[in-house]
Design an enzyme around this catalytic site. Sequence first.
Site, PDB file in Angstrom:
ATOM      1  N   ASP A 123      45.290 100.595 115.963  1.00 20.00           N
ATOM      2  CA  ASP A 123      44.830  99.334 116.550  1.00 20.00           C
ATOM      3  C   ASP A 123      44.480  99.560 118.022  1.00 20.00           C
ATOM      4  O   ASP A 123      44.854 100.566 118.623  1.00 20.00           O
ATOM      5  CB  ASP A 123      45.894  98.238 116.428  1.00 20.00           C
ATOM      6  CG  ASP A 123      47.182  98.598 117.164  1.00 20.00           C
ATOM      7  OD1 ASP A 123      47.589  99.776 117.097  1.00 20.00           O
ATOM      8  OD2 ASP A 123      47.775  97.709 117.812  1.00 20.00           O
ATOM      9  N   GLU A 190      50.602  98.650 117.232  1.00 18.44           N
ATOM     10  CA  GLU A 190      51.332  99.181 118.402  1.00 18.44           C
ATOM     11  C   GLU A 190      51.113  98.304 119.630  1.00 18.44           C
ATOM     12  O   GLU A 190      52.022  98.083 120.419  1.00 18.44           O
ATOM     13  CB  GLU A 190      50.855 100.614 118.694  1.00 18.44           C
ATOM     14  CG  GLU A 190      51.709 101.361 119.720  1.00 18.44           C
ATOM     15  CD  GLU A 190      51.275 101.172 121.168  1.00 18.44           C
ATOM     16  OE1 GLU A 190      52.004 101.607 122.057  1.00 18.44           O
ATOM     17  OE2 GLU A 190      50.204 100.571 121.419  1.00 18.44           O
TER      18      GLU A 190
HETATM   19 ZN   LIG Z   1      48.446 103.414 122.753  1.00 19.28          ZN
END
Ligand SMILES: [Zn+2]
Length: 487
Positions: A123, A190
């Site tokens: 992501d 994340e």
């Molecule tokens: Zn990163």
Amino acid sequence: MKPLKKVLLFLLVCLLIFAAILTYNYFNFESKQISVEKAEKVAIDPGAIHRFSKALQIKTVSPENLADFDSLEFKKFNDFMKSSYPLMDSLLIKKQFNDFSHLFLWKGTDTSLKPIILMAHLDVVPVIEKNLPEWKSPPFAGVIKNDTIWGRGAIDDKVGVIAISEAVEWLLKNNYRPKRDIYLAFGHDEEIGGPRGATAIASYLKDQGVEAEFIMDEGGVIANGLVPGVSKDVALIGTAEKGFLSLNFSVKIEGGHSSMPGKETAIDVLASAISKIKKNPLPTKFTVPLEGFIDYLGPEMPFANKLIFANKGILKPIILSAFEKSPSSSAMIRTTTAPTIFNSGVKDNIIPQRANATVNFRILPETTIQDVLDHVTKVINDDRVKIEKSSTMNEASNLSSTDSYGFQLINRTIKELYPEVFTSPNLVVGATDSRHFKLLSPNIYRFSPIHLNEDTKKSFHGLNERLAVSDFNNGIQFYINLLKNSN
Ligand SMILES: [Zn+2]
């Protein structure tokens, strides 16, 4: 002898002893840079950069608001992985977590050896709409021009996902079999803390009883001109990362009309509390990663710096005050204090009843969230200020050793491929997904084989994120060699 003479003589002797100690330490401050043979490089598939470009075109954005999560784009990324890396897809054991995070297991030939876990996240952070005109190439077009590839995720951290996948696909194609089990863990959230990606993968692996030899994630880079006093590039291997805490402060005091203000208003009390926190930060401290940084880079520095670092035990105050001078080095030696939100009042002639503020702390290893809370409560020393922890927080990571197999392997692989750089352990000041994996191994290292300089550093979560094509190709080479060396 006259008393004055005696005193002077005594001082002179002290000074000479002191100088002798400094000199002795200077000459015994030996280089920790290893010398290895240069690695042979393989031919990287010219198609790799185009697959990377495709990956950058998929908008796997972790939005601020979960309602804006675009599952179609993440689905596209799943399909992209499947079609781009057919051997990895068919020959490795794979498992998905919450639809979009991936875990691959490449079975090793020697079950007595502990596995290696390579991590990355697929992501990216959003692109701010109003900044779009300032991008020299559109953020989701994966444009390749003049040996540079442009796009959100080029350095953070699709480069990790794609370079690792390219390396594994290459090794599979060349009939390589690892001795150790190799896990690839690619999280999809994340940038919002990894609650559905890395956290889910880690708890699955824990349930499976996996104990890794070492884990490698993003977090360190090859710093170009970013370490003062060092002439060469420095590959920084994160051996620990700081913790994260936001504290919300609120004050409620009877308001009223601004023509007859009380002695202290909610704004006054809160402003004074925040000012106290800023004036009394947590103390500066040497941490193990900082000492490692000094030991690895000090011997490579010019005379004055080397002399000081060689005597870090005696000259600690000098080193700490030098580090305090810039925000980036200051972050290495203390738990930082950053007021980020301050709210109160709605109208110019009304004294507000409430005032709220948020302060963000990045916590040094071996300092806890409770330590920060205790410090702040003591410094404010005012019951009218209510202090609450915000929901997302994490303790600083454990400290990973530079003596471990994992560190040595990473260190050696870097030196083989980039003989011109120095390597060093380092403290990562941001947070990575690897923090969710702390129960799986004491040896967690954070390093991406990409160069960052003063200019490209700003593109991290910012404008014009981009990467040199050579960095991408060398990155693939790095993971190929790392896995080969692990045999
Ligand atoms: Zn990163």
